[in-house]
Design a protein around this motif. Sequence first.
Motif, mmCIF file in Angstrom:
data_model
loop_
_atom_site.group_PDB
_atom_site.id
_atom_site.type_symbol
_atom_site.label_atom_id
_atom_site.label_comp_id
_atom_site.label_asym_id
_atom_site.label_seq_id
_atom_site.Cartn_x
_atom_site.Cartn_y
_atom_site.Cartn_z
ATOM 1 N N ASP A 188 0.825 -1.222 0.000
ATOM 2 C CA ASP A 188 0.000 0.000 0.000
ATOM 3 C C ASP A 188 0.854 1.266 0.000
ATOM 4 O O ASP A 188 0.424 2.326 0.483
ATOM 5 C CB ASP A 188 -0.959 0.032 1.213
ATOM 6 C CG ASP A 188 -2.088 -0.978 1.052
ATOM 7 O OD1 ASP A 188 -2.449 -1.272 -0.107
ATOM 8 O OD2 ASP A 188 -2.592 -1.483 2.071
ATOM 9 N N GLU A 189 2.080 1.152 -0.530
ATOM 10 C CA GLU A 189 2.994 2.299 -0.554
ATOM 11 C C GLU A 189 3.358 2.681 -1.986
ATOM 12 O O GLU A 189 3.328 3.843 -2.345
ATOM 13 C CB GLU A 189 4.294 1.972 0.214
ATOM 14 C CG GLU A 189 4.134 1.915 1.717
ATOM 15 C CD GLU A 189 3.724 3.245 2.334
ATOM 16 O OE1 GLU A 189 4.070 4.298 1.777
ATOM 17 O OE2 GLU A 189 3.034 3.216 3.382
ATOM 18 N N PRO A 220 3.661 17.620 -11.411
ATOM 19 C CA PRO A 220 4.253 16.498 -10.673
ATOM 20 C C PRO A 220 3.699 15.161 -11.170
ATOM 21 O O PRO A 220 2.551 15.093 -11.601
ATOM 22 C CB PRO A 220 3.839 16.753 -9.222
ATOM 23 C CG PRO A 220 2.639 17.635 -9.300
ATOM 24 C CD PRO A 220 2.767 18.434 -10.560
ATOM 25 N N ASN A 221 4.520 14.119 -11.159
ATOM 26 C CA ASN A 221 4.039 12.798 -11.586
ATOM 27 C C ASN A 221 4.355 11.724 -10.554
ATOM 28 O O ASN A 221 5.069 11.966 -9.581
ATOM 29 C CB ASN A 221 4.582 12.446 -12.973
ATOM 30 C CG ASN A 221 6.092 12.315 -13.005
ATOM 31 O OD1 ASN A 221 6.681 11.500 -12.300
ATOM 32 N ND2 ASN A 221 6.745 13.147 -13.824
ATOM 33 N N TRP A 222 3.811 10.551 -10.803
ATOM 34 C CA TRP A 222 3.850 9.453 -9.827
ATOM 35 C C TRP A 222 5.165 8.675 -9.838
ATOM 36 O O TRP A 222 5.457 7.897 -8.940
ATOM 37 C CB TRP A 222 2.697 8.481 -10.124
ATOM 38 C CG TRP A 222 2.990 7.619 -11.322
ATOM 39 C CD1 TRP A 222 3.068 8.040 -12.617
ATOM 40 C CD2 TRP A 222 3.301 6.225 -11.336
ATOM 41 N NE1 TRP A 222 3.399 6.992 -13.444
ATOM 42 C CE2 TRP A 222 3.547 5.861 -12.677
ATOM 43 C CE3 TRP A 222 3.388 5.243 -10.345
ATOM 44 C CZ2 TRP A 222 3.885 4.563 -13.066
ATOM 45 C CZ3 TRP A 222 3.713 3.941 -10.733
ATOM 46 C CH2 TRP A 222 3.964 3.615 -12.080
ATOM 47 N N LEU A 223 6.002 8.879 -10.861
ATOM 48 C CA LEU A 223 7.124 7.981 -11.148
ATOM 49 C C LEU A 223 8.293 8.155 -10.183
ATOM 50 O O LEU A 223 8.707 9.277 -9.899
ATOM 51 C CB LEU A 223 7.589 8.262 -12.584
ATOM 52 C CG LEU A 223 8.566 7.278 -13.210
ATOM 53 C CD1 LEU A 223 7.896 5.924 -13.448
ATOM 54 C CD2 LEU A 223 9.066 7.833 -14.546
ATOM 55 N N THR A 224 8.867 7.025 -9.700
ATOM 56 C CA THR A 224 10.066 7.097 -8.853
ATOM 57 C C THR A 224 11.225 6.268 -9.403
ATOM 58 O O THR A 224 12.371 6.561 -9.116
ATOM 59 C CB THR A 224 9.770 6.624 -7.407
ATOM 60 O OG1 THR A 224 9.205 5.301 -7.463
ATOM 61 C CG2 THR A 224 8.801 7.560 -6.704
ATOM 62 N N TYR A 264 4.562 6.164 -6.794
ATOM 63 C CA TYR A 264 3.712 6.288 -5.605
ATOM 64 C C TYR A 264 2.361 5.635 -5.835
ATOM 65 O O TYR A 264 1.792 5.737 -6.915
ATOM 66 C CB TYR A 264 3.457 7.766 -5.284
ATOM 67 C CG TYR A 264 4.701 8.581 -5.080
ATOM 68 C CD1 TYR A 264 5.531 8.372 -3.975
ATOM 69 C CD2 TYR A 264 5.043 9.576 -5.998
ATOM 70 C CE1 TYR A 264 6.676 9.128 -3.790
ATOM 71 C CE2 TYR A 264 6.200 10.340 -5.820
ATOM 72 C CZ TYR A 264 7.009 10.104 -4.715
ATOM 73 O OH TYR A 264 8.142 10.857 -4.550
ATOM 74 N N LEU A 265 1.846 5.023 -4.790
ATOM 75 C CA LEU A 265 0.470 4.538 -4.807
ATOM 76 C C LEU A 265 -0.454 5.754 -4.886
ATOM 77 O O LEU A 265 -0.321 6.685 -4.085
ATOM 78 C CB LEU A 265 0.164 3.743 -3.539
ATOM 79 C CG LEU A 265 -1.288 3.287 -3.378
ATOM 80 C CD1 LEU A 265 -1.568 2.062 -4.228
ATOM 81 C CD2 LEU A 265 -1.607 2.975 -1.921
ATOM 82 N N CYS A 266 -1.344 5.759 -5.857
ATOM 83 C CA CYS A 266 -2.274 6.879 -6.028
ATOM 84 C C CYS A 266 -3.694 6.355 -6.161
ATOM 85 O O CYS A 266 -3.912 5.235 -6.609
ATOM 86 C CB CYS A 266 -1.947 7.664 -7.305
ATOM 87 S SG CYS A 266 -0.331 8.416 -7.291
ATOM 88 N N GLU A 267 -4.629 7.207 -5.796
ATOM 89 C CA GLU A 267 -6.043 6.913 -6.054
ATOM 90 C C GLU A 267 -6.381 7.604 -7.374
ATOM 91 O O GLU A 267 -6.405 8.837 -7.449
ATOM 92 C CB GLU A 267 -6.890 7.478 -4.910
ATOM 93 C CG GLU A 267 -8.397 7.264 -5.059
ATOM 94 C CD GLU A 267 -8.821 5.799 -5.059
ATOM 95 O OE1 GLU A 267 -9.706 5.473 -5.873
ATOM 96 O OE2 GLU A 267 -8.273 5.008 -4.272
ATOM 97 N N LYS A 276 -1.176 9.687 -1.308
ATOM 98 C CA LYS A 276 -1.743 9.558 0.047
ATOM 99 C C LYS A 276 -1.851 10.896 0.760
ATOM 100 O O LYS A 276 -2.733 11.107 1.591
ATOM 101 C CB LYS A 276 -0.860 8.618 0.885
ATOM 102 C CG LYS A 276 -1.109 7.152 0.595
ATOM 103 C CD LYS A 276 -0.289 6.288 1.515
ATOM 104 C CE LYS A 276 -0.782 4.854 1.471
ATOM 105 N NZ LYS A 276 0.020 3.996 2.357
ATOM 106 N N ASP A 277 -0.919 11.820 0.438
ATOM 107 C CA ASP A 277 -0.990 13.127 1.105
ATOM 108 C C ASP A 277 -1.807 14.148 0.319
ATOM 109 O O ASP A 277 -1.728 15.354 0.567
ATOM 110 C CB ASP A 277 0.421 13.659 1.434
ATOM 111 C CG ASP A 277 1.345 13.660 0.220
ATOM 112 O OD1 ASP A 277 0.833 13.438 -0.902
ATOM 113 O OD2 ASP A 277 2.553 13.888 0.380
ATOM 114 N N GLY A 278 -2.619 13.639 -0.629
ATOM 115 C CA GLY A 278 -3.593 14.506 -1.292
ATOM 116 C C GLY A 278 -3.053 15.333 -2.455
ATOM 117 O O GLY A 278 -3.721 16.235 -2.944
ATOM 118 N N LYS A 279 -1.846 15.007 -2.916
ATOM 119 C CA LYS A 279 -1.261 15.756 -4.034
ATOM 120 C C LYS A 279 -1.742 15.163 -5.357
ATOM 121 O O LYS A 279 -1.748 13.934 -5.528
ATOM 122 C CB LYS A 279 0.263 15.671 -3.936
ATOM 123 C CG LYS A 279 1.013 16.503 -4.954
ATOM 124 C CD LYS A 279 2.457 16.672 -4.495
ATOM 125 C CE LYS A 279 3.431 16.333 -5.590
ATOM 126 N NZ LYS A 279 4.824 16.429 -5.173
#
Length: 315
Positions: A31-32, A76-80, A91-94, A208-211
């Motif tokens: 869940d991360e 910003p994007n989800w990629l790490t 990042y785990l995103c909704e 998770k932090d709403g970004k």
Amino acid sequence: MSNTITDTNFKFPGQKSLYKGKVRAVYNINDEELVMVATDRLSAFDVVMPKGIPYKGQILNQIATKMMAATEDLVPNWLTATPDPNVAVGYLCEPFKVEMVIRGYMSGHAAREYKAGKRMLCGVAMPEGMKENDAFPEPIITPATKAEMGDHDEDISREDILKKGIVSEEDYVVLEDYTRKLFQRGTEIAASRGLILVDTKYEFGKTKDGKIVLIDEIHTPDSSRYFYAEGYQERQDKGEAQKQLSKEFVRQWLIANNFQGLEGQNLPEMSDEYIQSVSERYIELYENITGETFIKADVSNIEERIEANVLAYLK
């Protein structure tokens, strides 16, 4: 063709769930973070073709990765990380349940609707007197609801998205702003390669932090349509078809073989020669879009390669 990957069922340490989209398999780790594997599946008219296309997953993943790097100063994007040619980790995103489609030109679905006499698309007016592949006075945003595998994405207006509470107005304003900024940058990148970015779609999610961040793919031939800039106006003036760099050539082949994903229609048989030609077209797309030579990854055992690389990363 054994040198393709069309399905994955890995069991990674800390794996919570596996979601399979039309092309990508998404593994939730603790869940991360998400491990997203781009397969060689090909979908058109929301139908997944029975055979994989060699190198397609690698091509999509690497274009998306490069384009995220080229736009992260704007959005910003989800990629790490990218531990494998076919794999992106982030990042785990909704995810938001809408795709942000933006069109600079009247092509594809918009042109089909226009030919059918419609002058509104997703609540946005299309001017009278346009020809297929003409530029809109300014790019239009025509969202679609996100369908499950096997279902069709459907057009939806901004008004309906807000009325149905699919996205809050506060968030939707951000999605629109990001969509326009990404399309502008994508247009500039395409122009530098002698291409026109015709239309594309973006998907967004919330961390998770709403970004709000850009997720999935960006400016790939599966999510975007490109024309060659050279000769564009000449072809328009003569009423000729545009030279395209997109998945549209597959759609046109299917239409010519009486298939548009409608009930009662049967998928035409794709010969090995045809599949090889599609693979070559995707490599051509990659090289034109990125301006770099495509380096084929080792496909002697794709599954083992992906698994080893992801396990090494997760350690």
